[in-house]
Design an enzyme around this catalytic site. Structure first.
Site, mmCIF file in Angstrom:
data_model
loop_
_atom_site.group_PDB
_atom_site.id
_atom_site.type_symbol
_atom_site.label_atom_id
_atom_site.label_comp_id
_atom_site.label_asym_id
_atom_site.label_seq_id
_atom_site.Cartn_x
_atom_site.Cartn_y
_atom_site.Cartn_z
ATOM 1 N N LYS A 229 0.816 -1.234 0.000
ATOM 2 C CA LYS A 229 0.000 0.000 0.000
ATOM 3 C C LYS A 229 0.845 1.278 0.000
ATOM 4 O O LYS A 229 0.495 2.259 -0.628
ATOM 5 C CB LYS A 229 -0.992 0.003 1.157
ATOM 6 C CG LYS A 229 -0.467 0.322 2.545
ATOM 7 C CD LYS A 229 0.259 -0.838 3.206
ATOM 8 C CE LYS A 229 -0.676 -1.980 3.517
ATOM 9 N NZ LYS A 229 -0.008 -3.083 4.262
ATOM 10 N N VAL B 81 -5.244 -2.639 -0.063
ATOM 11 C CA VAL B 81 -6.117 -1.744 0.708
ATOM 12 C C VAL B 81 -6.728 -2.401 1.937
ATOM 13 O O VAL B 81 -6.634 -1.873 3.032
ATOM 14 C CB VAL B 81 -7.227 -1.151 -0.185
ATOM 15 C CG1 VAL B 81 -8.225 -0.348 0.648
ATOM 16 C CG2 VAL B 81 -6.617 -0.259 -1.251
ATOM 17 N N LYS C 298 -3.986 3.837 2.375
ATOM 18 C CA LYS C 298 -5.118 3.099 1.801
ATOM 19 C C LYS C 298 -6.241 4.031 1.350
ATOM 20 O O LYS C 298 -6.832 3.821 0.276
ATOM 21 C CB LYS C 298 -5.628 2.083 2.828
ATOM 22 C CG LYS C 298 -4.628 0.962 3.099
ATOM 23 C CD LYS C 298 -5.054 0.096 4.267
ATOM 24 C CE LYS C 298 -4.051 -1.028 4.515
ATOM 25 N NZ LYS C 298 -4.392 -1.850 5.695
#
Length: 411
Positions: free
Chosen positions: A104, A131, A204
């Site tokens: 991420k 995510v 995220k």
């Protein structure tokens, strides 16, 4: 039957999970893809460390040896940090490989560049696992965006922080004790700052912002706060109001303005994030047509994250992936000064321009600590906290209901 050649970059928790799934579900993958999946190379950091890898597979610390594998089809990256992952994936794209990543931090910083490079080389990029672990939020949003416009997301995107907050409440422990428990169970790293200071959730929500709008918000305009300063008495006071404190990444798009925040909020019992406990992640999203949806599940761990990577792998090989929108520039992320409800902890008789909706106090180590719900704007709240440095403030999540069991008191 033909072969699909795969290289794994990284063989830690996630990388080894991907390897195990490919070995264990080979027959299923054969049926889905019509070809045999072959792990042809594994990039590792320490060549002296023993690993349970088939001796016929190339295991090396040299990325050039991996990229020299003849007819390599897919590179799966599960390394920590922006580099060297970005350089490795860029080289893989230039070689003509499809890429899949669970990183991420890398994708928040360099996802746009990787997608653009992949488009130029006619290969695909997938990043579902970056995510929310095993929760298929990327695929769900892509499906929704065919018709809906997503107007709000409120999400718990870091399982470590969620576990710590749950543990403080359930065991009546301190933050440090709950953090130690998370580390003992393998949920938190020896250096947990990426999780507990909100960086992980920040990356995220930035990735989701770019997916939704084709561009990222200005990072400097996003409020980011972690959970280090949350104490047991904060959680106890919140419970006396019928609230729980959750670490929430939120995104609201209204009148072409974007508001993105990452930090602790209080949520009521009827809020979709209230019951999300332990290491679970959850995303409550609102579409202009579909209304509110909630996705919940394990946000991290060996097999949930590896499962998301394998789903991406099947999608990439079958050529089903859609192209994400890529717009130039950055979105303006605003910090609204409109009136909203705040949960304020601390003893203060200082007047403020607002309304006290509800007030409660508890005894903490022989001292009375007061909490109140107040309705005011951000500017007035900042004025109040500057004059009273002992005050602790949590915003109330947007769709939370307010207590009604006591009379409303006007300030």
């Amino acid at each position: 039957m033909g072969k699909i050649k795969v290289a794994l970059l990284g063989f830690g928790t996630v990388g080894s999970g991907v390897y195990e799934i490919i070995q264990s579900y080979q027959e299923r993958l054969d049926i889905l893809l019509g070809k045999r999946v072959e792990v042809s190379g594994v990039l590792i950091h320490d060549e002296k460390k023993e690993r349970n890898i088939n001796p016929e597979i190339l295991v090396t610390s040299d990325i050039n040896q991996i990229l020299a594998i003849p007819d390599l089809d897919v590179v799966i990256e599960a390394i920590v940090g922006v580099e060297p992952g970005y350089t490795y994936l860029s080289k893989a794209i230039d070689k003509g490989c499809h890429i899949i990543t669970a990183n991420k931090e890398l994708f928040a910083h360099k996802g746009r560049e990787l997608k653009q490079r992949a488009s130029e080389n006619n290969v695909r990029v997938s990043y579902e696992a970056s995510v929310a672990g095993g929760i298929p939020i990327i695929g769900t949003l892509r499906q929704l965006l065919k018709v809906n416009s997503v107007v709000q997301i409120e999400a718990i995107l870091n399982g470590t922080s969620n576990f710590i907050l749950s543990d403080i409440r359930n065991t009546q422990s301190s933050f440090q004790d709950a953090l130690q428990s998370a580390q003992d169970k393998g949920y938190a790293e020896a250096d947990p700052s990426n999780d507990i200071d909100g960086h992980d959730a920040f990356y995220k929500i930035v990735i989701l912002s770019e997916l939704l709008f084709g561009q990222q918000p200005d990072w400097e305009s996003i409020t980011r706060k972690g959970i280090r300063d949350i104490a047991l008495n904060h959680i106890s006071l919140a419970e006396s109001f019928g609230f729980r404190i959750k670490h929430v990444a939120s995104l609201t798009y209204k009148n072409k303005n974007l508001k993105v925040e990452v930090g602790p909020k209080v949520v009521s019992e009827d809020h979709p994030l209230y019951s999300v406990e332990g290491v679970d992640n959850a995303i409550a999203l609102t579409g202009n047509l579909v209304g509110q949806l909630k996705l919940q599940g394990p946000g991290a761990g060996k097999f949930p994250t590896a499962s998301a990577i394998i789903e991406d792998f099947v999608t990439v090989i079958n050529g089903e992936q859609q192209s994400d929108p890529l717009k130039g520039g950055t979105l303006t992320s605003i910090s609204e000064d409109s009136t909203q409800t705040w949960f304020v902890i601390g003893n203060s008789d200082d007047p403020f321009e607002g309304v006290t909706l509800f007030e409660e106090s508890i005894s903490d180590q022989g001292k009375h600590v007061t909490a109140r719900l107040i309705k005011t704007n951000r500017s007035e709240l900042e004025r109040l906290t500057l004059k009273n440095s002992d005050l602790v403030v949590y915003p109330v999540a947007s769709s939370s209901s307010l207590p009604i069991r006591k009379a409303v008191v006007t300030a």
